[in-house]
Design an enzyme around this catalytic site. Structure first.
Site, PDB file in Angstrom:
ATOM      1  N   TYR A 142      -0.621  -0.298  10.598  1.00 18.16           N
ATOM      2  CA  TYR A 142      -0.950  -0.611   9.203  1.00 18.16           C
ATOM      3  C   TYR A 142       0.260  -0.291   8.314  1.00 18.16           C
ATOM      4  CZ  TYR A 142      -3.316  -0.781   4.691  1.00 18.16           C
ATOM      5  OH  TYR A 142      -3.670  -1.107   3.392  1.00 18.16           O
ATOM      6  N   SER A 172       0.850  -1.186   0.000  1.00 13.15           N
ATOM      7  CA  SER A 172       0.000   0.000   0.000  1.00 13.15           C
ATOM      8  C   SER A 172       0.885   1.235   0.000  1.00 13.15           C
ATOM      9  CB  SER A 172      -0.847  -0.011   1.280  1.00 13.15           C
ATOM     10  OG  SER A 172      -1.319   1.279   1.599  1.00 13.15           O
TER      11      SER A 172
END
Length: 305
Positions: free
Chosen positions: A178, A151
């Site tokens: 994350y 990501s």
């Protein structure tokens, strides 16, 4: 290399076997559909067998060629990962693509069944263990690939080996964890390619990211006021899940892809656009961090490559 790459560029996949983790929704769903349309046998791995079966029925109502099998896989549970890998190897002698797509994003702090912090545990350690357990069948399949989905958030990620799993919530924030898990995906991708090279294994390791895509990953943000206010802008700057899946689909099946490459959208800030080769940040290429992460991951999961 083609910059206007779409699903129509996918080669014939008849005879190929592909695993997609988290294949029941979002990017995984569109990946399963694209592979099945080109004749592959796809193992749709899903935490919920029921949701997996629902997705399979939906896809097969539109796709006539492919074969989809649903298998239960919980990446937050090493026992479930071992069961899945054993069962797969009993029934298959080849694995052309392992698409490590499943992921969770910005969740409140929790622990996996094995006591790992949830996001790093699921997004990185679960896929690390799965890849290691499927290595024998990947090795046997010429030109097989492992594709890890990262990501743009990897740029916010920082490795801290003194507190890798935010012990007891120490220093935890949903975004911090994350970002770390997505940086870990890239460190693992590049180290896996070096592992393949040094062991003369005829496989490649590749990464991809979807830009900013409209999937259910953002469900932990949806109640936040800022998200509600910015949603119209967000919608304009993002792409749907079908477009968001293209970089990982290309990384999985384009014959021109090389080991150690990273794919993402071509547009402004890589937020949306055609799937092209992109660059990840310097931290993701840190050799020392990559080796250390590999070592720690083997120790934590008990899976040796």
């Amino acid at each position: 290399m083609k910059s206007n790459w779409t699903t129509s560029n996918i080669p014939d996949l008849k005879g190929k076997v592909i695993i997609v983790t988290g294949g029941n929704s979002g990017l995984g769903y569109w990946s399963v559909k694209a592979f099945a349309e080109k004749g592959a046998e796809v193992i749709l791995a899903s935490r919920s067998k029921e949701n997996g079966e629902k997705a399979k029925v939906e896809i097969l109502s539109e796709v006539l060629k492919g074969k989809i099998k649903v298998a239960e896989l919980d990446l937050a549970d090493l026992k479930s990962i071992r069961r899945f890998a054993e069962s797969f190897q009993k029934n298959h002698s080849r694995l052309d693509v392992l698409l490590n797509n499943a992921g969770i994003m910005t969740t409140p702090y929790f622990k996996t069944k094995d006591g790992f912090e949830g996001q790093v545990g699921t997004n990185h350690l679960g896929h690390f263990a799965l890849t290691g357990l499927l290595l024998p069948v990947l090795e046997k399949t010429p030109k097989s690939r492992v594709v890890n989905v990262s990501s743009m958030a990897h740029k916010q990620g920082k490795m801290d080996f003194n507190n890798l799993l935010f012990e007891n919530g120490k220093g935890y924030s949903p975004m911090k964890s994350y970002g770390r898990s997505k940086l870990a995906n890239l460190l693992f991708t590049y180290e896996l390619q070096r592992f393949f090279d040094s062991n003369k294994i005829n496989s490649i390791s590749v990464a991809a990211h979807p830009g900013v895509s409209q999937t259910n990953l953002a469900r932990h943000l949806e109640d936040k006021l800022f998200f509600k206010i910015l949603y119209p802008v967000f919608k304009f700057m993002t792409q749907d899940a079908a477009a968001g899946a293209l970089p990982q689909i290309r990384a999985s099946v384009d014959p021109h892809v090389k080991g150690g490459e990273y794919y993402g959208p071509s547009g402004f800030n890589e937020m949306k656009g055609q799937p092209v080769k992109v660059q990840s940040n310097d931290c993701s290429h840190n050799l020392e961090d990559a080796r250390k992460l590999w070592e720690v991951s083997e120790k934590l999961t008990g899976v040796k490559f």
